[in-house]
Design a protein around this motif. Structure first.
Motif, PDB file in Angstrom:
ATOM      1  N   GLU A   4     -24.205  -1.758   1.952  1.00  0.00           N
ATOM      2  CA  GLU A   4     -24.980  -2.561   2.971  1.00  0.00           C
ATOM      3  C   GLU A   4     -25.659  -3.909   2.259  1.00  0.00           C
ATOM      4  N   ARG A   5     -26.264  -4.782   3.309  1.00  0.00           N
ATOM      5  CA  ARG A   5     -26.895  -5.811   3.294  1.00  0.00           C
ATOM      6  C   ARG A   5     -27.724  -5.646   4.161  1.00  0.00           C
ATOM      7  N   PHE A   6     -28.674  -5.665   3.284  1.00  0.00           N
ATOM      8  CA  PHE A   6     -30.180  -6.381   3.692  1.00  0.00           C
ATOM      9  C   PHE A   6     -30.686  -7.470   3.743  1.00  0.00           C
ATOM     10  N   MET A   7     -30.734  -7.983   5.561  1.00  0.00           N
ATOM     11  CA  MET A   7     -31.547  -9.633   5.204  1.00  0.00           C
ATOM     12  C   MET A   7     -32.587  -9.433   6.116  1.00  0.00           C
ATOM     13  N   LYS A   8     -34.177 -10.167   6.000  1.00  0.00           N
ATOM     14  CA  LYS A   8     -35.404 -10.101   6.300  1.00  0.00           C
ATOM     15  C   LYS A   8     -34.855 -10.742   6.667  1.00  0.00           C
ATOM     16  N   GLY A   9     -35.990 -10.844   7.937  1.00  0.00           N
ATOM     17  CA  GLY A   9     -37.105 -11.899   8.668  1.00  0.00           C
ATOM     18  C   GLY A   9     -38.054 -12.209   8.329  1.00  0.00           C
ATOM     19  N   ALA A  10     -39.238 -12.572   8.852  1.00  0.00           N
ATOM     20  CA  ALA A  10     -40.521 -12.600   8.789  1.00  0.00           C
ATOM     21  C   ALA A  10     -40.969 -11.704   7.826  1.00  0.00           C
ATOM     22  N   GLY A  11     -42.096 -11.548   7.321  1.00  0.00           N
ATOM     23  CA  GLY A  11     -42.564 -10.532   6.074  1.00  0.00           C
ATOM     24  C   GLY A  11     -41.701 -10.050   4.866  1.00  0.00           C
ATOM     25  N   SER A  12     -42.332  -8.935   4.762  1.00  0.00           N
ATOM     26  CA  SER A  12     -41.987  -9.131   3.208  1.00  0.00           C
ATOM     27  C   SER A  12     -41.013  -7.996   2.907  1.00  0.00           C
ATOM     28  N   ILE A  13     -40.180  -7.926   3.992  1.00  0.00           N
ATOM     29  CA  ILE A  13     -38.535  -6.805   3.595  1.00  0.00           C
ATOM     30  C   ILE A  13     -38.089  -8.070   2.423  1.00  0.00           C
ATOM     31  N   PRO A  14     -37.744  -7.393   1.372  1.00  0.00           N
ATOM     32  CA  PRO A  14     -36.730  -7.726   0.104  1.00  0.00           C
ATOM     33  C   PRO A  14     -35.130  -8.080   0.456  1.00  0.00           C
ATOM     34  N   ASN A  15     -34.259  -9.455   1.033  1.00  0.00           N
ATOM     35  CA  ASN A  15     -32.595  -9.459   0.623  1.00  0.00           C
ATOM     36  C   ASN A  15     -32.360  -8.495  -0.061  1.00  0.00           C
ATOM     37  N   ASN A 249     -11.950   6.976  10.290  1.00  0.00           N
ATOM     38  CA  ASN A 249     -12.760   7.122   8.441  1.00  0.00           C
ATOM     39  C   ASN A 249     -13.320   6.086   8.153  1.00  0.00           C
ATOM     40  N   VAL A 250     -13.530   5.660   9.208  1.00  0.00           N
ATOM     41  CA  VAL A 250     -14.724   3.790   8.392  1.00  0.00           C
ATOM     42  C   VAL A 250     -15.537   3.466  10.174  1.00  0.00           C
ATOM     43  N   GLU A 251     -16.566   3.948   9.313  1.00  0.00           N
ATOM     44  CA  GLU A 251     -18.228   3.297  10.129  1.00  0.00           C
ATOM     45  C   GLU A 251     -18.299   1.891   9.838  1.00  0.00           C
ATOM     46  N   THR A 252     -18.513   0.854  10.866  1.00  0.00           N
ATOM     47  CA  THR A 252     -19.776  -0.400  10.504  1.00  0.00           C
ATOM     48  C   THR A 252     -20.441  -0.300  11.599  1.00  0.00           C
ATOM     49  N   GLY A 253     -21.672  -0.800  11.248  1.00  0.00           N
ATOM     50  CA  GLY A 253     -22.438  -1.175  12.096  1.00  0.00           C
ATOM     51  C   GLY A 253     -23.752  -2.323  11.087  1.00  0.00           C
ATOM     52  N   LEU A 254     -24.883  -2.568  12.863  1.00  0.00           N
ATOM     53  CA  LEU A 254     -25.381  -3.491  12.310  1.00  0.00           C
ATOM     54  C   LEU A 254     -26.816  -2.906  13.583  1.00  0.00           C
ATOM     55  N   LYS A 255     -28.216  -3.244  12.372  1.00  0.00           N
ATOM     56  CA  LYS A 255     -29.174  -2.501  12.718  1.00  0.00           C
ATOM     57  C   LYS A 255     -29.970  -4.191  13.107  1.00  0.00           C
ATOM     58  N   TYR A 256     -30.892  -4.015  14.065  1.00  0.00           N
ATOM     59  CA  TYR A 256     -32.329  -5.258  14.042  1.00  0.00           C
ATOM     60  C   TYR A 256     -33.190  -4.182  14.351  1.00  0.00           C
ATOM     61  N   ASN A 269     -39.763  -7.399  10.088  1.00  0.00           N
ATOM     62  CA  ASN A 269     -38.543  -7.602  10.756  1.00  0.00           C
ATOM     63  C   ASN A 269     -37.596  -7.660   9.572  1.00  0.00           C
ATOM     64  N   PHE A 270     -36.540  -6.899  10.020  1.00  0.00           N
ATOM     65  CA  PHE A 270     -34.823  -7.119   8.933  1.00  0.00           C
ATOM     66  C   PHE A 270     -33.496  -7.027  10.173  1.00  0.00           C
ATOM     67  N   PHE A 271     -32.870  -7.517   9.383  1.00  0.00           N
ATOM     68  CA  PHE A 271     -30.895  -6.987   9.903  1.00  0.00           C
ATOM     69  C   PHE A 271     -30.602  -6.474   8.948  1.00  0.00           C
ATOM     70  N   ARG A 272     -30.290  -5.698   9.226  1.00  0.00           N
ATOM     71  CA  ARG A 272     -29.270  -4.937   8.338  1.00  0.00           C
ATOM     72  C   ARG A 272     -27.979  -4.964   8.624  1.00  0.00           C
TER      73      ARG A 272
END
Length: 279
Positions: A4-15, A249-256, A269-272
């Motif tokens: 997983e990779r989490f990348m923050k937008g505005a706000g306090s959610i860390p990368n 047997n492989v799953e990819t995903g994107l969330k905003y 905000n965040f992107f995952r």
């Protein structure tokens, strides 16, 4: 195996960049019972540090007089994964056909927010018709270890009601309302809605699902929900996501997610992005 990779937008959610390797084992006890376990290896890919290796679950699963039983330490998720998604040590009984009932008793604990409690729950699902299910649940928390939560009382109760319906061939809608009597610094009500288009199956390469969610999570209504884990709780807003099976047997995903903190009204905000391998 999940990365997983989490990348923050505005706000306090860390990368963060993390990988998880989970191993499940089954051992047949007899024709009715099976012993199961789960081990988890977690690595922080942004840091040069050793991975953590934890045996998270050990339990027996079987049937007694037509009742499905789990005994030991196992994963448990409430309806729509809104209220909690915790390991539980105790006993769980499931029974019923049109009206499905699940009774749980024991202790729950979450290693991420350090919340733990003696726990009991009664959860219900009623099949109204071929397309629609009605749901309801009552959760009881005693001798609470609050961890990072702002809950002030040691004992509290939480209830929710909801439904899900397939109102067109490829469209599914979910709604849930939650309320608790917890004494907390945030609102004691919460909600969750979701609209799904299509359905992804890791056994069908090329299949996908698009999800649109809107929810409010607070310390009082969502103890350690699936959505709380990456928004860091006490948040309200909207999430748009897609999951896709490129090969078997492989799953990819994107969330905003875009929303606000329920206390400060600051943007949160965040992107995952994630990829999961199943074997």
């Amino acid at each position: 195996l999940r990365a997983e990779r989490f990348m923050k937008g505005a706000g306090s959610i860390p990368n963060t960049v993390k990988s998880y390797f989970e191993v499940y084992t089954d051992a047949k006890i007899n024709d009715s019972w099976t012993a199961k376990s789960k081990a988890k290896i977690e690595s922080d890919m942004d840091k040069d540090s050793d991975a953590t290796n934890t045996m998270t679950n050990v339990y027996a699963e079987g049937k007694l007089s037509g009742i499905a039983v789990k005994v030991g330490k196992f994963d448990t998720v409430d309806g729509y994964a809104y209220t909690h998604e915790d390991p539980m040590s105790g006993v769980q009984l499931s029974f019923g056909n049109k009206l499905k009932t699940r009774l749980s008793g024991g202790t729950i604990s979450n290693p991420n927010n350090y919340f733990s409690a003696d726990y009991g729950a009664a959860e219900f699902s009623y099949k109204l018709n071929k397309a629609t299910n009605l749901t309801g649940a009552y959760h009881v928390f005693r001798s609470v270890n609050k961890g990072y939560k702002t809950i002030k009382n040691d004992d509290f109760e939480l209830g929710n009601i909801g439904f899900d319906t397939l109102f067109a061939k490829n469209l599914r809608f979910v709604a849930l309302y939650a309320k608790s009597d917890a004494n907390a610094s945030v609102d004691d009500t919460g909600y969750f809605t979701e609209l799904d288009y299509k359905y992804m199956d890791i056994n069908r390469p090329g299949s996908f699902m698009i999800m649109l969610r809107n929810f409010k999570l607070t310390d009082a209504t969502a103890i350690s929900s699936r959505y709380d884990s990456y928004t860091h709780g006490n948040v309200k807003g909207t999430e748009l996501g897609i999951c896709y099976a490129p090969v078997k047997n492989v799953e990819t995903g994107l969330k905003y997610f875009w929303g606000k903190d329920v206390n400060s009204n600051i943007d949160k905000n965040f992107f995952r992005g994630e990829i999961k391998f199943f074997f």
